[in-house]
Write an enzyme that holds these catalytic residues in place. Structure first.
Site, short mmCIF file in Angstrom:
data_model
loop_
_atom_site.label_atom_id
_atom_site.label_comp_id
_atom_site.label_asym_id
_atom_site.label_seq_id
_atom_site.Cartn_x
_atom_site.Cartn_y
_atom_site.Cartn_z
N ASP A 61 0.57 -1.48 -0.28
CA ASP A 61 0.06 0.01 -0.06
C ASP A 61 0.52 1.10 0.46
OD1 ASP A 61 -2.83 0.92 0.57
OD2 ASP A 61 -2.09 1.88 2.08
N GLU A 64 1.43 -0.45 -4.94
CA GLU A 64 0.93 0.31 -4.94
C GLU A 64 0.92 2.20 -5.31
OE1 GLU A 64 -3.23 2.70 -3.76
OE2 GLU A 64 -1.72 2.44 -2.31
C1 NOJ Z 1 -4.23 3.32 -1.00
C2 NOJ Z 1 -5.46 2.62 -0.91
O1 NOJ Z 1 -5.88 1.36 -2.11
C3 NOJ Z 1 -6.69 2.91 -0.02
O2 NOJ Z 1 -7.68 2.72 -0.22
C4 NOJ Z 1 -6.54 3.25 1.50
O3 NOJ Z 1 -7.25 4.23 2.60
C5 NOJ Z 1 -4.65 4.42 1.43
N1 NOJ Z 1 -4.43 3.35 0.38
C6 NOJ Z 1 -4.49 4.17 2.58
O4 NOJ Z 1 -4.44 3.25 3.02
#
Ligand code: NOJ
Length: 540
Positions: free
Chosen positions: A200, A263
């Site tokens: 993440d 990500e």
């Molecule tokens: C990216 C995640 O995909 C999202 O859903 C989340 O709110 C933020 N990062 C914070 O962790």
């Protein structure tokens, strides 16, 4: 020929709260996922990534973790997890977990300790700063869900930094103890047998050492999220990140054939740096270009070309069509083009990631104000930023709540779930679900699609044409991105239509010219007579 499993395979994202509820509390869970493994097998995906399932106060629905090594009771137990993993593996499906290293929950014991006093040994595990001389926050950085990214803490008289909600304080990745503790988290799950992680907010881990202000964004428009007021040049994507990523990678590399996905929402030229020097970084920095592109032949051809040429030598491409943070593809491009998008996703070079429900043609659901769950919608209402509409329950059949739960679902089921559900769509050979199944089944048999070369052919008149090739197998993919019929020329060699997005049994033979229906995509084959069998099986 097939490379690693994560190169030749197809990833499927499950949002566990919304997949299948097994205990009637209205929230999906691990046993629910296990009950639906037949579905995943029939669909033909190779790995499932689960959004976070760890102990959490659920302020950001699991992205605020209070214990990285415990399953939240709403999802089940560690024993349920082990069983799910075992059952997935026995079906040849890999399991990928979400790893959330940038921040924890403010209820995590580490943060409780850190905030308890300035001299606590864990004080430096998070990012604490004095107020500016006028009492204002230390700099101008903004939280992703609105407002300042700094929260004042009365007890110790300092601000702490949070890139997301104030209930999600950022860890200090410059502290070696934090790194070691988070590596241990990875090992905990690797030892249990998980096949990889989607990391993440990977590009956030390192922030400017001197905490300098972010510059204003001259292109900001008031209808955008507040965060966009500034260019995030200092608060993320710092050069020190590559060592951090390489360390994560080394932890995984101590185990055979594990996958590291990042990500990363950055422009292509920045994104590809996350493959790392000599590919020491993420195996797959998620490529989100399809989530943002204007939907046209030329635009898509351009992003493919730009991405292909930006990849480092040996860097493996990947494509994402939807996720739990972005509007559903069927709403973005329309139901008819959602089928073309399916063909695009599953025929481009690189690993595809498919978001649950997109294979049913899910649209953005209507979530009435009183049903809103997403903290982003609550903090910045009315801008259409809320993510609930793409997170609604999976629709399985025509029973209560479309078979998702006998209880009251945490988000309302889609209003068209009596029509748009697995049972109904599975019985219609022309449905989008059966198109996905055909495409996935064909991809599994086609070396050219899984591992072959990519060559752009043309992007004219709203039709994007490209070739995929591996040894003697040669395919052409022609996608009509318009709502009108189009006549296109193809190299003579392509004589057989294997799959059409519109009809289960397309006319098989063509010569040179093809008439595409409105919103139609086709896969054509050239080559040996023996390949004709593919055409027959593909249309079954
Ligand atoms: C990216 C995640 O995909 C999202 O859903 C989340 O709110 C933020 N990062 C914070 O962790």
């Amino acid at each position: 020929m097939d490379g690693h499993w994560w190169q030749s395979g197809v990833l499927y994202q499950i949002y566990p709260r919304s997949f299948q509820d097994s205990n009637g509390d209205g929230v999906g869970d691990l046993n629910g996922i296990r009950q639906r493994l037949d579905y995943l097998t029939q669909l033909g995906i190779n790995a499932a990534w689960l959004s976070p399932i760890f102990l959490s106060p659920m302020r950001d629905f699991g992205y605020d973790i209070a214990d990285h090594c415990a399953i939240d009771p709403v999802f089940g137990t560690l024993a349920d997890f082990d069983l799910l993993l075992k059952d997935m593996h026995s079906r040849g499906i890999k399991l990928i977990l979400d790893f959330v290293p940038n921040h924890t929950s403010n209820e995590h014991p580490w943060f409780r300790e850190s905030r308890s006093s300035r001299v606590n040994p864990k004080r430096d595990w998070y990012i604490w700063r004095d107020a500016a001389s006028d009492g204002a926050p230390p700099n101008n950085w903004l939280g992703a869900f609105g407002g300042s990214a700094w929260e004042w803490d009365e007890t110790t008289g300092q601000f702490y930094y949070h890139a997301f909600l104030k209930e999600q304080p950022d860890l200090n990745w410059r502290n070696p103890e934090v790194r070691a503790a988070m590596h241990d988290v990875l090992r905990f799950w690797l030892e249990r047998g998980v096949d990889g992680f989607r990391v993440d907010a990977l590009w956030h881990l390192m922030k400017d050492e001197h905490f300098r202000d972010n510059p204003p964004n001259p292109a900001f428009r008031p209808e955008q999220a507040g965060l966009e007021r500034l260019l995030q040049l200092r608060s993320a994507d710092q050069p020190e990140i590559y060592d951090v990523v390489a360390e994560l990678r080394r932890v995984l590399d101590a185990y055979p054939d594990r996958l590291l996905i990042g990500e990363i929402y950055l422009p292509i030229e920045r994104l590809v740096t996350y493959y790392g020097k000599d590919l020491s970084g993420a195996h797959l920095p998620f490529n989100f270009q399809l989530l943002n592109t204007a939907w046209g032949a030329q635009q898509i051809a351009n992003i493919v070309a730009e991405y292909e040429s930006a990849l480092p030598p040996g860097g493996w491409p990947n494509w994402v069509l939807g996720n739990h943070d972005r509007p559903r593809i069927a709403t973005r491009v329309g139901g008819a083009q959602a089928r073309v998008a399916a063909m695009l996703l599953l025929t481009l070079r690189g690993t595809p990631t498919l978001y649950y429900g997109d294979e049913l043609g899910f649209e953005q659901a209507v979530v009435p104000p009183e049903a809103v769950q997403d903290p982003w919608e609550k903090q910045e209402p009315g801008l259409g930023l809320g993510r609930d509409p793409c997170r609604t329950p999976m629709s399985w059949d025509r029973s209560l709540n479309a078979g998702f739960s006998p209880g009251r679902p945490w988000l309302p089921p889609a209003s068209d779930c009596l029509r748009r559900n697995v049972e109904t769509l599975a019985s219609d050979p022309n449905s989008i679900l059966n198109l996905y199944r055909r495409l996935l089944a064909f991809r599994a048999r086609s070396n050219a699609l899984r591992m072959g070369d990519y060559t752009a052919v043309s992007a004219e008149n709203g039709v994007f044409i490209f070739e995929r090739r591996a040894k003697s197998e040669r395919l052409a993919i022609a996608l009509n991105l318009t709502h009108e019929p189009r006549r296109v020329n193809l190299p003579k060699a392509f004589e057989r239509i294997l799959i059409s997005t519109l009809v289960a049994k397309p006319v098989a033979s063509v010569t040179g010219e093809v008439n595409l229906r409105p919103d139609e995509g086709i896969i054509l084959a050239a080559g040996r007579e023996s390949d004709r069998r593919d055409a027959e099986t593909a249309s079954q």
